[in-house]
Design an enzyme around this catalytic site. Sequence first.
Site, PDB file in Angstrom:
ATOM      1  CB  THR A 232      -3.680   2.979  -0.895  1.00  0.00           C
ATOM      2  OG1 THR A 232      -4.610   1.949  -0.161  1.00  0.00           O
ATOM      3  CG2 THR A 232      -4.248   4.136  -0.681  1.00  0.00           C
ATOM      4  CG  ASP A 233      -7.454  -1.342  -1.611  1.00  0.00           C
ATOM      5  OD1 ASP A 233      -6.799  -0.625  -0.618  1.00  0.00           O
ATOM      6  OD2 ASP A 233      -7.654  -2.474  -1.500  1.00  0.00           O
ATOM      7  CD  GLU A 234      -6.818   1.890   3.520  1.00  0.00           C
ATOM      8  OE1 GLU A 234      -7.396   2.815   4.189  1.00  0.00           O
ATOM      9  OE2 GLU A 234      -6.109   0.908   4.144  1.00  0.00           O
TER      10      GLU A 234
ATOM     11  CE1 TYR B 103      -1.891   5.533   4.065  1.00  0.00           C
ATOM     12  CE2 TYR B 103      -3.799   4.128   3.540  1.00  0.00           C
ATOM     13  CZ  TYR B 103      -2.267   4.571   3.169  1.00  0.00           C
ATOM     14  OH  TYR B 103      -1.645   3.943   2.290  1.00  0.00           O
TER      15      TYR B 103
ATOM     16  CE  LYS C 206      -0.655   6.529  -0.614  1.00  0.00           C
ATOM     17  NZ  LYS C 206       0.658   6.595  -0.802  1.00  0.00           N
TER      18      LYS C 206
HETATM   19  P1  NAD Z   1       5.868   1.985   5.706  1.00  0.00           P
HETATM   20  O1  NAD Z   1       5.055   2.788   6.625  1.00  0.00           O
HETATM   21  O2  NAD Z   1       6.279   0.446   6.020  1.00  0.00           O
HETATM   22  O3  NAD Z   1       6.975   2.797   4.841  1.00  0.00           O
HETATM   23  C1  NAD Z   1       7.142   4.278   4.824  1.00  0.00           C
HETATM   24  C2  NAD Z   1       8.409   4.436   4.394  1.00  0.00           C
HETATM   25  O4  NAD Z   1       8.431   6.076   4.288  1.00  0.00           O
HETATM   26  C3  NAD Z   1       9.278   4.475   5.696  1.00  0.00           C
HETATM   27  O5  NAD Z   1      10.516   3.976   5.469  1.00  0.00           O
HETATM   28  C4  NAD Z   1       9.409   6.002   6.356  1.00  0.00           C
HETATM   29  O6  NAD Z   1      10.647   6.098   6.976  1.00  0.00           O
HETATM   30  C5  NAD Z   1       9.249   6.519   5.072  1.00  0.00           C
HETATM   31  N1  NAD Z   1       8.951   7.983   5.182  1.00  0.00           N
HETATM   32  C6  NAD Z   1       7.650   8.403   5.866  1.00  0.00           C
HETATM   33  N2  NAD Z   1       7.707   9.596   5.753  1.00  0.00           N
HETATM   34  C7  NAD Z   1       8.473  10.183   5.089  1.00  0.00           C
HETATM   35  C8  NAD Z   1       9.164  11.619   4.561  1.00  0.00           C
HETATM   36  N3  NAD Z   1       8.620  12.727   5.084  1.00  0.00           N
HETATM   37  N4  NAD Z   1      10.231  11.643   3.800  1.00  0.00           N
HETATM   38  C9  NAD Z   1      10.944  10.601   3.427  1.00  0.00           C
HETATM   39  N5  NAD Z   1      10.528   9.294   4.072  1.00  0.00           N
HETATM   40  C10 NAD Z   1       9.467   9.318   4.850  1.00  0.00           C
HETATM   41  O7  NAD Z   1       5.041   1.866   4.430  1.00  0.00           O
HETATM   42  P2  NAD Z   1       4.398   0.613   3.365  1.00  0.00           P
HETATM   43  O8  NAD Z   1       3.362  -0.259   3.929  1.00  0.00           O
HETATM   44  O9  NAD Z   1       5.641   0.195   2.787  1.00  0.00           O
HETATM   45  O10 NAD Z   1       3.986   1.596   1.994  1.00  0.00           O
HETATM   46  C11 NAD Z   1       4.493   2.081   1.155  1.00  0.00           C
HETATM   47  C12 NAD Z   1       3.689   2.767  -0.015  1.00  0.00           C
HETATM   48  O11 NAD Z   1       2.682   1.857  -0.334  1.00  0.00           O
HETATM   49  C13 NAD Z   1       2.782   4.029   0.843  1.00  0.00           C
HETATM   50  O12 NAD Z   1       2.807   5.028  -0.059  1.00  0.00           O
HETATM   51  C14 NAD Z   1       1.503   3.223   1.002  1.00  0.00           C
HETATM   52  O13 NAD Z   1       0.517   4.293   0.942  1.00  0.00           O
HETATM   53  C15 NAD Z   1       1.344   2.555  -0.084  1.00  0.00           C
HETATM   54  N6  NAD Z   1       0.487   1.240  -0.137  1.00  0.00           N
HETATM   55  C16 NAD Z   1       0.735   0.348   1.142  1.00  0.00           C
HETATM   56  C17 NAD Z   1       0.191  -1.002   1.131  1.00  0.00           C
HETATM   57  C18 NAD Z   1       0.220  -1.865   2.218  1.00  0.00           C
HETATM   58  O14 NAD Z   1      -0.778  -2.886   2.559  1.00  0.00           O
HETATM   59  N7  NAD Z   1       1.149  -1.584   3.298  1.00  0.00           N
HETATM   60  C19 NAD Z   1      -0.931  -1.025   0.128  1.00  0.00           C
HETATM   61  C20 NAD Z   1      -1.103  -0.335  -0.948  1.00  0.00           C
HETATM   62  C21 NAD Z   1      -0.352   0.889  -0.926  1.00  0.00           C
HETATM   63  O1  DAU Z   2      -5.714  -1.646   1.467  1.00  0.00           O
HETATM   64  C1  DAU Z   2      -4.344  -1.310   1.529  1.00  0.00           C
HETATM   65  C2  DAU Z   2      -3.988  -0.505   2.733  1.00  0.00           C
HETATM   66  O2  DAU Z   2      -3.654  -1.561   3.700  1.00  0.00           O
HETATM   67  C3  DAU Z   2      -2.786   0.497   2.675  1.00  0.00           C
HETATM   68  O3  DAU Z   2      -2.852   1.441   2.078  1.00  0.00           O
HETATM   69  C4  DAU Z   2      -2.354   0.750   4.302  1.00  0.00           C
HETATM   70  O4  DAU Z   2      -0.903   1.580   4.191  1.00  0.00           O
HETATM   71  C5  DAU Z   2      -2.285  -0.574   5.102  1.00  0.00           C
HETATM   72  O5  DAU Z   2      -1.820  -0.208   6.404  1.00  0.00           O
HETATM   73  C6  DAU Z   2      -3.368  -1.420   5.017  1.00  0.00           C
HETATM   74  O6  DAU Z   2      -4.360  -0.569   5.763  1.00  0.00           O
HETATM   75  P1  DAU Z   2      -5.450  -1.443   6.622  1.00  0.00           P
HETATM   76  O7  DAU Z   2      -6.182  -0.617   7.628  1.00  0.00           O
HETATM   77  O8  DAU Z   2      -6.411  -2.541   5.927  1.00  0.00           O
HETATM   78  O9  DAU Z   2      -4.677  -2.393   7.371  1.00  0.00           O
HETATM   79  P2  DAU Z   2      -4.073  -2.868   8.838  1.00  0.00           P
HETATM   80  O10 DAU Z   2      -3.062  -3.955   8.912  1.00  0.00           O
HETATM   81  O11 DAU Z   2      -4.037  -1.715   9.688  1.00  0.00           O
HETATM   82  O12 DAU Z   2      -5.506  -3.481   9.312  1.00  0.00           O
HETATM   83  C7  DAU Z   2      -6.187  -4.655   8.602  1.00  0.00           C
HETATM   84  C8  DAU Z   2      -7.445  -4.907   9.097  1.00  0.00           C
HETATM   85  O13 DAU Z   2      -7.467  -5.480  10.409  1.00  0.00           O
HETATM   86  C9  DAU Z   2      -8.450  -3.653   9.109  1.00  0.00           C
HETATM   87  O14 DAU Z   2      -9.719  -4.261   8.777  1.00  0.00           O
HETATM   88  C10 DAU Z   2      -8.327  -3.380  10.825  1.00  0.00           C
HETATM   89  C11 DAU Z   2      -8.273  -4.714  11.410  1.00  0.00           C
HETATM   90  N1  DAU Z   2      -7.345  -4.744  12.531  1.00  0.00           N
HETATM   91  C12 DAU Z   2      -6.023  -4.079  12.822  1.00  0.00           C
HETATM   92  C13 DAU Z   2      -5.153  -3.963  13.749  1.00  0.00           C
HETATM   93  C14 DAU Z   2      -3.947  -3.316  13.576  1.00  0.00           C
HETATM   94  C15 DAU Z   2      -7.536  -5.202  13.673  1.00  0.00           C
HETATM   95  O15 DAU Z   2      -8.777  -5.878  13.879  1.00  0.00           O
HETATM   96  N2  DAU Z   2      -6.641  -5.359  14.800  1.00  0.00           N
HETATM   97  C16 DAU Z   2      -5.722  -4.631  14.787  1.00  0.00           C
HETATM   98  O16 DAU Z   2      -4.999  -4.332  16.153  1.00  0.00           O
END
Ligand code: NAD
Ligand code: DAU
Length: 378
Positions: free
Chosen positions: A135-137, A184, A188
């Site tokens: 992730t970019d985080e 988190y 990562k």
């Molecule tokens: P998600 O939470 O929707 O899915 C995660 C999946 O991993 C789920 O299906 C869960 O059951 C599985 N999982 C969790 N713990 C596990 C374990 N111990 N063993 C096996 N499976 C397990 O997450 P997502 O948003 O799809 O993100 C997927 C990946 O991409 C993550 O590594 C996250 O850090 C990365 N990522 C997410 C975002 C985003 O915006 N969502 C952005 C950049 C990177």
């Molecule tokens: O940047 C990549 C990341 O993006 C991934 O690595 C993470 O897995 C993914 O969850 C996401 O993280 P964020 O924290 O940016 O996403 P989230 O949807 O939780 O929140 C987006 C923005 O909105 C953040 O600034 C927090 C704000 N927010 C979020 C929630 C859930 C609110 O203001 N209210 C809310 O209820």
Amino acid sequence: MKRNILITGGAGFIGSHVVRLFVNKYPDYRIVNLDKLTYAGNLANLKDIEDRPNYSFVKADIADLDEMRRIITENHIDGIIHLAAESHVDRSIKDPFTFARTNVMGTLSLLQAAKEYWESLPEKYEGKLFYHISTDEVYGALELTDPQGIESPFTTTASSTEHHHAYGRAFFLETTKYNPHSPYSASKASSDHFVRAYHDTYGMPTLVTNCSNNYGPYQFPEKLIPLFINNIRHRKPLPVYGKGENVRDWLFVEDHARAIDLIFHKGKIADTYNIGGFNEWKNIDLIKVIIRTVDRLLGNPEGHSDSLITYVTDRLGHDMRYAIDSRKLQRELGWEPSLQFEEGIEKTVRWYLDNQAWMDHITSGDYQRYYEDMYSNR
Ligand code: NAD
Ligand code: DAU
């Protein structure tokens, strides 16, 4: 070419899009989806491809080293795309240990199991790849400064003219020093370091990509966009953290999956690629777009749901701005997002409104308890 590919976290949001893309696009590959099915994993996300002959599912925990050894060996795995993780920042603030266990120890177990298996083969690491999705985080947080950042080089993702999508001069590059703030992102970052250490120490063919915020169908409704769409539909308050000024760079999930496909096949071993849309939005501006779109698609008058906006206590340690410079990926591998943001949001809102049964299933039971716990004291 025949390949045996393990995709971890394939029942989650991004993972399900990656599994679908690979199963449809590569009939000669055997795709094994490994997922623990935590609260975030949902096999209903893959209903359309679950009967395909080149697809199988195995329920397992990536932190279980013996299981990882067995699954990788029995399936003759030669490529791993590792997405399984605990992914929600708010949950990590409440329960950091689960994040260390899955994201750090889980990634390490998977690395070790792959290393042992690949080193036992006559051809060893040849033709193998461990691709870690990050992730970019991990890069930390940027500030909001004057709007003179890099203009989008993409022909496709520029947002509507009224919206300025570069909030500051600084962008995250592949060379930016890691500086994670939340449990988190710390977990990562740690897993990214382990992946690179396995390359540098043992010569394992690894690759890491760091992507910005994804949006689209099948995202668990703890995350901003699906949560807000669902709350608008049910006339529930929209909890905006702090002043709603934080900035995120949003990318349509299928474009992330396309980038993963390209990088898996063409990326340089041991390299890092940033993936992002040059599509920055202040939370409050994005929320207004979501409200407008939901109201329009539900046939409500304009402004109908504006009063649902509710400013609540900020997230602890809330990173102000993320902005990814993904020009290396464009330059070296020719990737570009395929959608304009407005199209992506429209598609996304439509999908959630059309798939209310999917949402209702997820938001019953445990989710209700989570919601109470997370939002009752804000
Ligand atoms: P998600 O939470 O929707 O899915 C995660 C999946 O991993 C789920 O299906 C869960 O059951 C599985 N999982 C969790 N713990 C596990 C374990 N111990 N063993 C096996 N499976 C397990 O997450 P997502 O948003 O799809 O993100 C997927 C990946 O991409 C993550 O590594 C996250 O850090 C990365 N990522 C997410 C975002 C985003 O915006 N969502 C952005 C950049 C990177
Ligand atoms: O940047 C990549 C990341 O993006 C991934 O690595 C993470 O897995 C993914 O969850 C996401 O993280 P964020 O924290 O940016 O996403 P989230 O949807 O939780 O929140 C987006 C923005 O909105 C953040 O600034 C927090 C704000 N927010 C979020 C929630 C859930 C609110 O203001 N209210 C809310 O209820």
